[in-house]
Design a protein around this motif. Structure first.
Motif, PDB file in Angstrom:
ATOM      1  N   TYR A  77       0.765  -1.240   0.188  1.00  0.00           N
ATOM      2  CA  TYR A  77       0.003  -0.128   0.063  1.00  0.00           C
ATOM      3  C   TYR A  77       0.661   1.384  -0.186  1.00  0.00           C
ATOM      4  O   TYR A  77       1.909   1.123   0.187  1.00  0.00           O
ATOM      5  N   GLU A  78       0.247   2.310  -0.011  1.00  0.00           N
ATOM      6  CA  GLU A  78       0.939   3.704   0.106  1.00  0.00           C
ATOM      7  C   GLU A  78       0.435   4.581   1.123  1.00  0.00           C
ATOM      8  O   GLU A  78      -0.697   4.681   1.126  1.00  0.00           O
ATOM      9  N   VAL A  79       1.504   5.430   1.607  1.00  0.00           N
ATOM     10  CA  VAL A  79       1.308   6.266   2.475  1.00  0.00           C
ATOM     11  C   VAL A  79       1.512   7.558   1.773  1.00  0.00           C
ATOM     12  O   VAL A  79       2.770   8.030   2.063  1.00  0.00           O
ATOM     13  N   ASP A  80       0.546   8.274   1.466  1.00  0.00           N
ATOM     14  CA  ASP A  80       0.902   9.583   0.926  1.00  0.00           C
ATOM     15  C   ASP A  80       2.072   9.475  -0.191  1.00  0.00           C
ATOM     16  O   ASP A  80       3.247  10.478  -0.294  1.00  0.00           O
ATOM     17  N   TYR A 131       6.316  -3.917   8.858  1.00  0.00           N
ATOM     18  CA  TYR A 131       6.129  -2.774   7.988  1.00  0.00           C
ATOM     19  C   TYR A 131       7.555  -2.590   7.231  1.00  0.00           C
ATOM     20  O   TYR A 131       8.454  -2.450   8.049  1.00  0.00           O
ATOM     21  N   LYS A 152       6.535   9.853   7.318  1.00  0.00           N
ATOM     22  CA  LYS A 152       5.217   9.848   7.018  1.00  0.00           C
ATOM     23  C   LYS A 152       4.727   8.376   7.443  1.00  0.00           C
ATOM     24  O   LYS A 152       3.715   8.292   7.954  1.00  0.00           O
ATOM     25  N   VAL A 153       5.724   7.398   7.226  1.00  0.00           N
ATOM     26  CA  VAL A 153       5.124   6.015   7.572  1.00  0.00           C
ATOM     27  C   VAL A 153       5.084   5.831   9.052  1.00  0.00           C
ATOM     28  O   VAL A 153       4.034   5.309   9.509  1.00  0.00           O
ATOM     29  N   ASP A 156       2.130   7.672  10.307  1.00  0.00           N
ATOM     30  CA  ASP A 156       0.761   6.823  10.046  1.00  0.00           C
ATOM     31  C   ASP A 156       0.581   5.657  10.876  1.00  0.00           C
ATOM     32  O   ASP A 156      -0.568   5.507  11.353  1.00  0.00           O
ATOM     33  N   LYS A 160      -2.896   5.302  13.087  1.00  0.00           N
ATOM     34  CA  LYS A 160      -3.526   4.228  13.155  1.00  0.00           C
ATOM     35  C   LYS A 160      -3.778   3.609  14.578  1.00  0.00           C
ATOM     36  O   LYS A 160      -4.256   2.419  14.643  1.00  0.00           O
TER      37      LYS A 160
END
Length: 329
Positions: A77-80, A131, A152-153, A156, A160
């Protein structure tokens, strides 16, 4: 400081001997920690590493698509815009998380070797989720691109509902550099630190004139002159372009390490980055960080990633297991 014939170990603030209590049965059939590995003397060890590197260089077949261990979930998946890969061991119900930053001199992306390493790290840490961040690479993307992706990750994961105190950050080589940079960013921005840093042969400075860079250039068969592509990548580092070599933003060994989480550093006696790994451990201890450094004799850069069958690698896996157990159990 403790010294043994087997390995050189430095323990800083709150350092203590490794404990030996029971450990849960592995939940995944893909990998379990072996009792022992292949034991070789120095000459045979170098020959074994050289043979592995030769086979790696000459391997022409396209790799099969990665498959997660039986019963594990795997997704991308992607985070921004940042690419992330996630592994989940559904047999576990805890809230431990492994956040992995792969190595590769900031010029190579995620690999199956690192995915397999994440599996092992998840087993050793008894973590439900792993991750893996496929951050942007140089020379197209220089500092602070990879750091921005890492931040960013991490943010995130917090958004969550992941507890920072249950996040185990791992990094090998350039990934170790990125893991350190992330923790320094968190400190500067008053964000919670992860539970710990697990660093394998971390690249900690853009300086290229340290003694081990010269003395171990031919001994380190994984990152030294035997591997011309990667040797050039760390000898003329593209990621730090535009910054002075000692600038702590690109050379975290020169940063103020106060307030960083417990840190395990594993490196090889023939390691190209040996001097900077020793310097990082010394500076961390002086800053009051709970630090353990282990130097594995006659081992090259990032040995556990590429040579998991060796006794040295098995020892390093056991050390990771015990380090996590000591700080989280």
């Amino acid at each position: 400081m403790r010294v043994s014939a087997k390995k050189f170990l430095v323990v800083g603030m709150l350092g203590m001997s490794l404990v030996g209590s029971s450990w849960p049965v592995w939940a995944a059939p893909a990998w379990s920690l072996p009792e022992s590995g292949l034991k070789l003397e120095t000459g045979a060890k170098q020959a074994h590493v050289a043979d592995m590197m030769e086979r790696l260089k000459n391997h022409k077949e396209k790799a099969a698509p990665y498959e997660a261990p039986d019963g594990w979930a795997y997704e991308k998946y992607e985070v921004d815009g940042v690419k992330v890969e996630k592994l989940v061991n559904p047999a576990l119900t805890n809230d431990r998380v492994v956040l992995q930053f792969h190595g590769g001199g900031y010029v190579l992306g995620q690999s199956d070797n690192h995915r397999k390493l994440a599996e092992r790290q998840g087993v050793l840490a008894d973590a439900r989720e792993m991750y893996m961040v496929d951050y942007r690479l140089a020379p197209q993307n220089t500092y602070p691109a990879a750091l921005e992706d890492a931040v960013k990750v991490y943010k995130d994961l917090l958004a969550k509902g992941k507890s920072a105190g249950k996040i185990i950050v791992t990094g090998d080589s350039a990934g170790g550099h990125l893991a350190l940079s992330l923790c320094l960013y968190l400190k500067a921005n008053n964000l919670p630190q992860p539970a710990m840093l697990l660093l394998a042969s971390p690249w900690t400075t853009m300086e290229t004139n340290l003694p081990s860079r010269k003395n171990n250039a031919s001994k380190d068969l994984i990152l030294g002159t035997n591997n011309s592509f990667m040797y050039k990548a760390v000898s003329t580092p593209a990621y730090g372009k535009g910054y002075k070599a000692k600038d702590p933003r690109v050379s975290p060994v020169h940063a103020d390490l106060t307030g960083l989480p417990p840190m395990l550093i594993q490196t090889g006696g023939y390691e190209l980055f040996l001097d900077e790994n020793l310097a990082l451990a010394r500076k961390a201890a002086e800053a009051g960080v709970d630090i353990t450094l282990t130097v594995y004799p006659a081992m090259s850069h990032d040995f556990a990633l590429l040579l998991p069958e060796l006794q040295d690698s098995v020892d390093s896996f056991k050390e990771i297991r015990d380090f996590v157990r000591r700080h989280l159990d």
